[in-house]
Write an enzyme that holds these catalytic residues in place. Structure first.
Site, PDB file in Angstrom:
ATOM      1  N   ASP A   1      34.292  52.642  41.931  1.00  0.00           N
ATOM      2  CA  ASP A   1      35.597  53.019  42.470  1.00  0.00           C
ATOM      3  C   ASP A   1      35.815  52.273  43.780  1.00  0.00           C
ATOM      4  O   ASP A   1      35.644  52.817  44.873  1.00  0.00           O
ATOM      5  CB  ASP A   1      35.653  54.538  42.685  1.00  0.00           C
ATOM      6  CG  ASP A   1      37.036  55.000  43.121  1.00  0.00           C
ATOM      7  OD1 ASP A   1      37.986  54.199  43.049  1.00  0.00           O
ATOM      8  OD2 ASP A   1      37.159  56.169  43.550  1.00  0.00           O
TER       9      ASP A   1
ATOM     10  N   GLU B   1      41.837  48.303  38.275  1.00  0.00           N
ATOM     11  CA  GLU B   1      43.239  47.901  38.350  1.00  0.00           C
ATOM     12  C   GLU B   1      43.980  48.393  37.110  1.00  0.00           C
ATOM     13  O   GLU B   1      43.571  48.132  35.984  1.00  0.00           O
ATOM     14  CB  GLU B   1      43.378  46.377  38.467  1.00  0.00           C
ATOM     15  CG  GLU B   1      44.812  45.927  38.649  1.00  0.00           C
ATOM     16  CD  GLU B   1      44.942  44.425  38.898  1.00  0.00           C
ATOM     17  OE1 GLU B   1      45.992  43.987  39.382  1.00  0.00           O
ATOM     18  OE2 GLU B   1      43.972  43.693  38.601  1.00  0.00           O
TER      19      GLU B   1
ATOM     20  N   HIS C   1      42.752  49.093  42.816  1.00  0.00           N
ATOM     21  CA  HIS C   1      43.164  47.729  43.159  1.00  0.00           C
ATOM     22  C   HIS C   1      44.678  47.666  42.948  1.00  0.00           C
ATOM     23  O   HIS C   1      45.176  47.199  41.918  1.00  0.00           O
ATOM     24  CB  HIS C   1      42.437  46.719  42.264  1.00  0.00           C
ATOM     25  CG  HIS C   1      42.727  45.294  42.632  1.00  0.00           C
ATOM     26  ND1 HIS C   1      41.997  44.599  43.572  1.00  0.00           N
ATOM     27  CD2 HIS C   1      43.677  44.431  42.191  1.00  0.00           C
ATOM     28  CE1 HIS C   1      42.468  43.368  43.690  1.00  0.00           C
ATOM     29  NE2 HIS C   1      43.504  43.235  42.856  1.00  0.00           N
TER      30      HIS C   1
END
Length: 621
Positions: A559, A568, A511
């Site tokens: 994932d 993230e 992310h």
């Protein structure tokens, strides 16, 4: 070539026929001629030559003994021969420069550390240095704060916080404090692994920016810029969350947030600048600049009329980095200000009995034992325990320092799974944040404290401490820290590394806007970048060294870019990872905190540093 005769005599072979011919010739000789007779002297003289005379041995007097000259020369010859055969080759061999012995191969913690530091290079905002090391990153955020009248050049620089493009100053400052603390303790270890200059450059990139966020040349300030860029929850207008753009492609507005009261933010910034001033003491001018800035922002933090948290009432901050208090930052920053300046007013404040009472440091509150961007108490109590362990200033500080030391031991006891205070996943990951998202950043930050406390105790020859009736050793602490790092580096049920680029299997769909969007010369619109956010393929750029949020409480991990709680990375997470890795690595082991004289680990401020103003005497619960 003749064969060798091992038995003596002539090498010639006699023919039997020649023997018979000689015998025949001898038979014709007059027998009388064969009879022996005495020669006269004249005959002897011309036939035999002069009579042989026996040579006399010559001796040399060595004082206490007579030695035959011939024997002496033989001995000298033997000595000379031995020298030529043995001594001379040794001298030549020793005179040849030796190749330096190869250092032992770096362990896995050092290998991961090299990568973890690169994450900060990838998160830089502003005009990047020529040798930034991340080929897919470029200049960005060059207009940040350009409309501010009191900041020349705007708020250019610093770090993006995570997978978005916001610069949150509160966690950024804490990240710089953690990195600086690790360098203060383990500078020789950083040098041994070749990362000393790199980590200092990363710290300076952050502190240079923090000095821009307030008037660091003044002695008194009335505001701090707390954030650049915004993200409205469930917003529908272009901002740093609504748009999926590389930092280099941002075209939407990036408003600057400011606060006129912020003891937590200002306290953390003071800690960051003070800790960094110790890191840069070999650069006197910059170190002094950091100390002055720290004193200024610390004074703002302690202003009795500005005691509300920096995030209160700000919709662009509260949801993301809401601060739950500021007394922990008071304790934390006061300790760092004392170490940076040597001004006793700071340690007097840090050890005032009212401070730990207001901070609830000794209340045994579970969450207060966990170091994080929001809670500095366990870091502050360990830092103040250090003062007692190494310098032992005595009265009037001893009672408070003993309390800090005791609570540090209690905090460490809480970390062990055997005591059942915190939950651990089946795979062994500590749930210091009770199963919420981003568990790894809490695991690494507190692994750093555990490893550092073990080094502190070893430095003063203390083998361990008691958790109730259980005696815990330094190896117990280090094993705990290693277990968490091992889990993160692949020793987990998924056999997956949660540090990008480390190992063969690691997250590939972060992310993260910069890593997921290709640098292909196309400037994607605000929502045009969504195609890369929603793509199923791997990131076009490898965000080397980024530690992701981590798996859930069942060791499961997804994932996927949409899974920001798990996938993230953050500045705070990687700062804790770097600190924990350098504290536990065996590369350069024996260097760092334990190799420094315990009375000079934090040296008193040199005369070049001006005395910082004492904190206000007023208190407000």
């Amino acid at each position: 070539m003749h064969s060798q005769n091992h038995w003596g005599g002539s090498f010639e072979i006699t023919d039997p026929s020649e023997v018979e011919d000689n015998h025949s010739r001898n038979m014709d000789i007059d027998p009388g001629a064969l009879q022996q007779r005495q020669l006269d002297e004249t005959q002897q003289s011309w036939l035999l030559g002069p009579p042989e005379t026996k040579k006399k041995d010559k001796y040399i007097d060595l004082g206490c003994v007579l030695v035959k000259r011939k024997l002496l020369w033989s001995m000298l010859g033997a000595v000379l021969g031995a020298f030529l055969l043995i001594g001379l080759p040794i001298i030549i061999a020793k005179s040849i420069p030796k190749k330096p012995s190869r250092a032992p191969a770096p362990d896995k913690y050092t290998q991961a550390l090299h990568k973890a530091l690169l994450f900060f290079d990838a998160q830089k905002s502003g005009k990047l240095p020529k040798k930034n090391g991340i080929p897919w990153r470029g200049n960005s955020g060059l207009k940040d704060g350009s409309d501010l009248r009191d900041v020349k050049g705007g708020l250019v620089g610093g770090y993006y916080d995570a997978g978005d493009n916001i610069k949150f100053h509160f966690p950024m400052a804490f990240s710089m404090t953690l990195l600086s603390w690790s360098v203060v303790e383990y500078s020789d270890r950083y040098k041994a692994i070749g990362e000393y200059d790199h980590v200092r450059e990363l710290i300076k990139w952050g502190t240079d920016y923090l000095l821009l966020t307030f008037n660091s040349s003044a002695s008194t300030i009335n505001k701090i810029y707390s954030q650049v860029g915004i993200a409205k929850v469930n917003g529908s207008k272009p901002d740093d969350h609504y748009c999926w753009n590389r930092p280099e492609d941002m075209t939407y507005a990036r408003p600057v947030q400011e606060c006129n009261a912020g003891p937590d933010l200002a306290g953390e910034m003071a800690a960051a600048l003070a800790a960094a001033s110790i890191v840069f003491r070999d650069h006197a001018a910059y170190s002094r600049r950091l100390v002055r800035g720290a004193a200024t922002v610390y004074k703002f933090a302690r202003d009795g009329g500005k005691r509300s948290p920096y995030s209160r009432g700000n919709e662009y901050i509260e949801y993301y980095y809401n601060s739950t208090g500021y007394w922990d930052e008071y304790m934390w920053s006061a300790a760092w200000m004392y170490y940076a300046t040597g001004n006793n007013s700071y340690i007097s404040f840090a050890t005032d009995p009212r401070l730990p009472k207001n901070a609830k440091a000794f209340f045994g509150i579970l969450d207060f034992s966990v170091l994080s961007w929001d809670n500095k108490l366990p870091g502050a109590t360990l830092l103040l325990s250090r003062l007692r362990m190494f310098l032992n200033p005595g009265y009037p500080y001893e009672e408070s320092l003993r309390g800090y030391h005791n609570i540090t031991g209690v905090n460490m006891c809480m970390y062990f799974p055997r005591f059942g205070v915190f939950n651990f996943t089946r795979g062994g990951l500590a749930q210091f944040n009770h199963g919420d998202g981003q568990p790894l950043q809490y695991a690494v930050a507190n692994s750093f404290l555990a490893a550092l406390y073990a080094d502190y105790m070893e430095s003063v020859n203390v083998p361990g401490w008691y958790c109730g009736p259980n005696f815990m050793t330094l190896n117990d602490l280090r094993s705990l820290a290693k277990s968490q790092l091992n889990y993160i580096l692949g020793d987990n049920p998924r056999k997956m590394s949660y540090v990008v680029g480390y190992g063969k299997r690691y997250p590939r769909r972060l992310h993260h806007r910069g890593a997921s969007t290709p640098n292909n010369g196309v400037r994607y619109s605000c929502t045009g970048g969504n195609k890369w956010r929603d793509a199923k393929g791997k990131d076009p750029h490898v965000l080397t060294g980024a530690m992701v949020g981590g798996p859930d409480k069942h060791d499961k991990f997804k994932d996927a870019r949409i899974s920001y709680a798990q996938n993230e990375p953050t500045l705070v997470g990687n700062a804790g990872l770097v600190a924990a890795l350098v504290a536990i690595t065996s590369s350069g082991r024996g260097l760092g905190v334990r190799a420094v004289d315990k009375n000079t680990m934090f040296t008193a401020v040199p005369p070049m540093f001006p005395a910082a103003p004492p904190p206000p005497a007023t208190w407000k619960p």
